[in-house]
Design a protein around this motif. Structure first.
Motif, PDB file in Angstrom:
ATOM      1  N   ALA A  81      -5.695   3.084   4.563  1.00 26.37           N
ATOM      2  CA  ALA A  81      -6.718   2.458   4.831  1.00 26.37           C
ATOM      3  C   ALA A  81      -8.131   2.088   4.116  1.00 26.37           C
ATOM      4  O   ALA A  81      -8.187   1.079   3.980  1.00 26.37           O
ATOM      5  CB  ALA A  81      -6.710   2.521   6.550  1.00 26.37           C
ATOM      6  N   VAL A  82      -8.091   3.503   3.920  1.00 21.55           N
ATOM      7  CA  VAL A  82      -9.670   3.344   3.128  1.00 21.55           C
ATOM      8  C   VAL A  82      -8.849   2.766   1.338  1.00 21.55           C
ATOM      9  O   VAL A  82     -10.062   2.386   1.373  1.00 21.55           O
ATOM     10  CB  VAL A  82      -9.924   4.373   3.215  1.00 21.55           C
ATOM     11  CG1 VAL A  82     -11.682   4.861   2.246  1.00 21.55           C
ATOM     12  CG2 VAL A  82     -10.902   5.089   4.526  1.00 21.55           C
ATOM     13  N   ASN A  83      -8.435   3.667   1.094  1.00 23.80           N
ATOM     14  CA  ASN A  83      -7.862   1.767  -0.029  1.00 23.80           C
ATOM     15  C   ASN A  83      -8.422   0.778   0.006  1.00 23.80           C
ATOM     16  O   ASN A  83      -8.400   0.284  -0.766  1.00 23.80           O
ATOM     17  CB  ASN A  83      -7.061   2.991  -0.394  1.00 23.80           C
ATOM     18  CG  ASN A  83      -6.237   2.948  -2.331  1.00 23.80           C
ATOM     19  OD1 ASN A  83      -7.089   2.050  -2.536  1.00 23.80           O
ATOM     20  ND2 ASN A  83      -5.033   3.502  -2.514  1.00 23.80           N
ATOM     21  N   GLU A  84      -7.700   0.670   0.877  1.00 27.58           N
ATOM     22  CA  GLU A  84      -6.536  -0.549   1.599  1.00 27.58           C
ATOM     23  C   GLU A  84      -8.164  -1.634   1.388  1.00 27.58           C
ATOM     24  O   GLU A  84      -8.359  -2.693   1.111  1.00 27.58           O
ATOM     25  CB  GLU A  84      -5.906  -1.334   2.256  1.00 27.58           C
ATOM     26  CG  GLU A  84      -5.493  -2.685   2.728  1.00 27.58           C
ATOM     27  CD  GLU A  84      -5.159  -2.856   1.832  1.00 27.58           C
ATOM     28  OE1 GLU A  84      -4.951  -4.271   1.340  1.00 27.58           O
ATOM     29  OE2 GLU A  84      -4.312  -2.464   0.486  1.00 27.58           O
ATOM     30  N   ASN A  85      -9.226  -0.784   2.013  1.00 26.91           N
ATOM     31  CA  ASN A  85     -10.648  -1.743   2.401  1.00 26.91           C
ATOM     32  C   ASN A  85     -10.139  -1.887   0.778  1.00 26.91           C
ATOM     33  O   ASN A  85     -11.571  -2.889   0.900  1.00 26.91           O
ATOM     34  CB  ASN A  85     -11.150  -0.930   3.229  1.00 26.91           C
ATOM     35  CG  ASN A  85     -12.000  -1.322   3.763  1.00 26.91           C
ATOM     36  OD1 ASN A  85     -12.279  -2.300   4.018  1.00 26.91           O
ATOM     37  ND2 ASN A  85     -13.016  -1.262   4.360  1.00 26.91           N
ATOM     38  N   LEU A  86     -10.868  -0.704   0.561  1.00 25.85           N
ATOM     39  CA  LEU A  86     -11.806  -0.409  -0.846  1.00 25.85           C
ATOM     40  C   LEU A  86     -10.995  -1.521  -1.595  1.00 25.85           C
ATOM     41  O   LEU A  86     -11.677  -2.240  -2.247  1.00 25.85           O
ATOM     42  CB  LEU A  86     -11.829   0.809  -1.994  1.00 25.85           C
ATOM     43  CG  LEU A  86     -12.732   1.657  -0.873  1.00 25.85           C
ATOM     44  CD1 LEU A  86     -12.346   3.500  -1.483  1.00 25.85           C
ATOM     45  CD2 LEU A  86     -14.202   1.268  -0.513  1.00 25.85           C
ATOM     46  N   ARG A  87      -9.324  -2.039  -1.648  1.00 25.73           N
ATOM     47  CA  ARG A  87      -9.620  -2.902  -2.542  1.00 25.73           C
ATOM     48  C   ARG A  87      -9.729  -4.413  -2.552  1.00 25.73           C
ATOM     49  O   ARG A  87      -9.433  -4.906  -3.301  1.00 25.73           O
ATOM     50  CB  ARG A  87      -7.677  -2.477  -2.476  1.00 25.73           C
ATOM     51  CG  ARG A  87      -6.376  -3.393  -3.377  1.00 25.73           C
ATOM     52  CD  ARG A  87      -5.417  -3.507  -3.633  1.00 25.73           C
ATOM     53  NE  ARG A  87      -4.773  -2.159  -4.213  1.00 25.73           N
ATOM     54  CZ  ARG A  87      -4.755  -1.000  -3.368  1.00 25.73           C
ATOM     55  NH1 ARG A  87      -5.087  -1.188  -1.689  1.00 25.73           N
ATOM     56  NH2 ARG A  87      -4.264   0.135  -3.911  1.00 25.73           N
ATOM     57  N   ARG A  88      -9.835  -5.268  -0.812  1.00 22.56           N
ATOM     58  CA  ARG A  88      -9.949  -5.646  -0.674  1.00 22.56           C
ATOM     59  C   ARG A  88     -11.939  -6.494  -0.942  1.00 22.56           C
ATOM     60  O   ARG A  88     -12.117  -7.486  -1.129  1.00 22.56           O
ATOM     61  CB  ARG A  88      -9.531  -6.124   1.065  1.00 22.56           C
ATOM     62  CG  ARG A  88      -8.273  -6.207   1.554  1.00 22.56           C
ATOM     63  CD  ARG A  88      -8.571  -5.978   2.814  1.00 22.56           C
ATOM     64  NE  ARG A  88      -6.783  -5.988   3.159  1.00 22.56           N
ATOM     65  CZ  ARG A  88      -6.715  -6.094   5.167  1.00 22.56           C
ATOM     66  NH1 ARG A  88      -7.375  -5.625   5.966  1.00 22.56           N
ATOM     67  NH2 ARG A  88      -5.358  -5.985   5.328  1.00 22.56           N
ATOM     68  N   ASN A  89     -12.512  -4.966  -0.679  1.00 26.78           N
ATOM     69  CA  ASN A  89     -13.222  -5.662  -1.198  1.00 26.78           C
ATOM     70  C   ASN A  89     -14.115  -5.712  -2.663  1.00 26.78           C
ATOM     71  O   ASN A  89     -14.821  -6.495  -3.295  1.00 26.78           O
ATOM     72  CB  ASN A  89     -14.709  -4.074  -0.559  1.00 26.78           C
ATOM     73  CG  ASN A  89     -14.646  -4.008   0.366  1.00 26.78           C
ATOM     74  OD1 ASN A  89     -14.537  -5.015   1.802  1.00 26.78           O
ATOM     75  ND2 ASN A  89     -15.185  -2.613   1.208  1.00 26.78           N
TER      76      ASN A  89
ATOM     77  N   THR B 158     -17.178   1.751  -6.865  1.00 31.06           N
ATOM     78  CA  THR B 158     -16.234   1.314  -5.885  1.00 31.06           C
ATOM     79  C   THR B 158     -15.520   1.653  -6.796  1.00 31.06           C
ATOM     80  O   THR B 158     -13.980   2.113  -6.600  1.00 31.06           O
ATOM     81  CB  THR B 158     -16.263  -0.423  -5.835  1.00 31.06           C
ATOM     82  OG1 THR B 158     -17.684  -0.834  -5.382  1.00 31.06           O
ATOM     83  CG2 THR B 158     -15.075  -1.083  -4.970  1.00 31.06           C
TER      84      THR B 158
END
Length: 576
Positions: free
Chosen positions: A494-502, A530
């Motif tokens: 979930a953290v990885n996906e959030n960082l990818r979106r940012n 990032t």
């Protein structure tokens, strides 16, 4: 007692005296009764009266003082006036309750209200001085004065005046009653004695009580023929309580201390008994005295009726109809904490007098007094300025935090952003509570899943005949660890996906604003950070996956070994 509100104080108490020996000999029956645990008195079978406190025949003087008078004395040290007056028919125990009789044979347990109040007053003075010294503050300065008046045939007499002719009581008195700008009542021409200790005060009280007018009637051997008012004036100068903490820190300089002056007066009123001439058998001078007493009590009753009128139809209160009501003007409906003690006889021969007394006191229960602190003008101004400073500080804080704003037209208003921020804060707190509850639910479900999977594996082993507590515990721990790793894996994804979106959003923004050249050095460093975080997250994710694969492989190997051992045993038993 009945406290009407925080700013109102008018209390009522009923006391029933024991039967006299004469009444017992004459065969008088007791016609009063008290409801246990309730402040209610019954007269006869059907007449009930409720007061703030009711004291039955076996009540003690100390009990009455502690429950009714003690807090009034303590209130005087905060600048509140107080009044205690005893009302009832002649011979009902008013003088005994107030303690103005001064019987030589009286014991300490039988001491009346005034004697106990004087002791309490000077004890509190010493305690407050010692408390101030312990706190490192200047001790308060106290000044105590006393006055003793007698109202005889509507003439005010000074019981402290040693020069007056006691036999010439019918002469017109030179004492005048005046009212100050604040509505307070004071007298002119009365002897005021400064008192420095308890023994000195008691000596003054005894001197005045012995000068009081008494006579014998058919209802009372020593009947009071006048109303007596004993007044204690208390004046104290102390450090302002609001600044006590600051003053302890800077106590080296006495100029930094802020002082206030509080004054209070305490009236102890022993009213003469209401009486009927037919029962007292009074004639001549005694009859004239009885008529004067009843006129004063009638005027007092009219004032009580006017003040207690719930419909407020009586706009005029007849204080000036009697000197008694004029003297007690600020005690009835004014600035005073007032206690009325209705003393009654329990004997059936006094049934009508007792009924009238209870009705009289019941009417007075509707009176509401507005009590304020008696401060000098300088102290009042200091307190007003201190309150204004506190208000302005709060207003300044509201401007700093953005709660209050002033628009272009100079109009003051409440900032909408403040309300929105308050709503968001409330919503944020609610979400925190929900997240915490959901996390607890997730933990409970994870523990439940672990337990179910462990039970399932144990059932498989039990069917195979290899059920063992040690193996069961081991399987349970493995499954628990696998579930924990799976939860961490999901969190990392979930953290990885959030960082990818940012990162995608930042890239799109850079394209919109003209490419990478539009970014500052800080933006580039932020992008680099990032990417580093993403790399670290990927590495952690790979480690967790490897660890989970190893756990599963180890569990499978253990399971295969157990199955192989089981099959080997089956083959061995089959061959033999």
């Amino acid at each position: 007692m009945m406290r009407i509100s925080n700013s109102s104080f008018c209390l009522f108490q009923n006391r029933i005296r024991p039967q006299l020996a004469k009444e017992k000999i004459e065969g008088c029956h007791i016609c009063t009764s008290v409801t246990p645990g309730e402040p209610q008195v019954f007269l006869g079978k059907d007449k009930a009266f409720t007061f703030d406190y009711v004291f039955n025949i076996d009540s003690q003087q100390e009990e009455i003082y502690i429950q009714c008078i003690e807090k009034l004395i303590e209130g005087c040290f905060e600048g509140y006036n107080a009044t205690v007056f005893a009302y009832g028919q002649t011979g009902a125990g008013k003088t005994y309750t107030m303690g103005t009789g001064f019987d030589v044979n009286i014991t300490e347990e039988e001491q009346g209200i005034i004697s106990r109040a004087v002791k309490h007053l000077f004890r509190c003075i010493e305690e407050k001085k010692q408390a101030a010294i312990k706190q490192g503050l200047p001790p308060p300065d106290f000044k105590v004065n006393a006055q003793f008046l007698e109202l005889y045939n509507e003439e005010i007499l000074d019981l402290f005046d040693t020069t007056r002719d006691i036999d010439a009581k019918n002469k017109k008195s030179n004492i005048k009653i005046h009212e100050d700008s604040a509505g307070g009542i004071y007298t002119v021409g009365v002897t005021t004695r400064t008192v420095n200790g308890e023994s000195e005060m008691m000596q003054c009280l005894k001197l005045g009580a012995l000068s009081r007018t008494t006579a014998s009637t058919q209802m009372n051997v020593q009947s009071s023929r006048s109303h007596a008012i004993f007044t204690i004036h208390l004046c104290q100068t102390r450090v302002c309580p609001d600044n006590a903490t600051d003053n302890r820190i800077i106590s080296e300089s006495s100029e930094m201390n802020e002082f206030e002056t509080l004054t209070a007066k305490f009236h102890f009123v022993d009213l003469a008994g209401s009486e009927r001439l037919k029962r007292t058998g009074a004639t001549g001078e005694r009859a004239k005295e009885g008529i004067s007493i009843n006129c004063g009590l009638l005027a007092l009753g009219n004032v009580i009726s006017a003040l207690g009128d719930k419909s407020k139809k009586a706009t005029h209160v007849p204080y000036r109809d009697s000197k008694l009501t004029r003297l007690l003007q600020d005690s009835l409906g004014g600035n005073s904490q007032t206690l009325m003690i209705a003393c009654v006889s329990p004997s059936d021969r006094d049934f009508m007098e007792t009924l009238n007394t209870l009705k009289y006191a019941n009417r007075a229960r509707n009176i509401k007094n507005k009590v304020v602190v008696n401060q000098d003008r300088a102290s009042q101004q200091i307190n007003a300025l201190r309150s204004e400073i506190t208000r302005l500080q709060m207003e300044l804080m509201e401007y700093k935090t953005g709660k209050r704003i002033i628009d272009e037209e100079g109009v003051e208003s409440i900032n909408d952003m403040f309300h929105e921020n308050a709503m968001l804060q409330t919503e944020n707190n609610n979400l925190r509570v929900r997240i915490k509850a959901m996390q607890e639910t997730i933990d409970a479900l994870r523990a439940r899943i672990t337990q179910l999977m462990s039970d399932q594996a144990n059932q498989v082993l039990a069917r195979a005949g290899e059920g063992n507590e040690e193996i069961s515990n081991m399987i349970h721990n493995y499954i628990k660890e696998i579930e924990d790793l799976r939860a961490k894996l999901l969190e990392s994804e979930a953290v990885n996906e959030n960082l990818r979106r940012n990162l995608s959003r930042a890239s799109a923004r850079s394209t919109y604003f003209g490419g990478p050249s539009a970014f500052s050095a800080s933006m580039l460093s932020s992008e680099k950070e990032t990417m580093d975080i993403l790399d670290i997250a990927k590495k952690d994710l790979e480690k967790l996956k490897k660890k989970e694969r190893k756990k599963k492989k180890r569990w499978c190997m253990n399971y295969n070994a157990i199955c192989f051992l089981f099959i080997s045993k089956e083959v061995y038993f089959f061959n033999h």
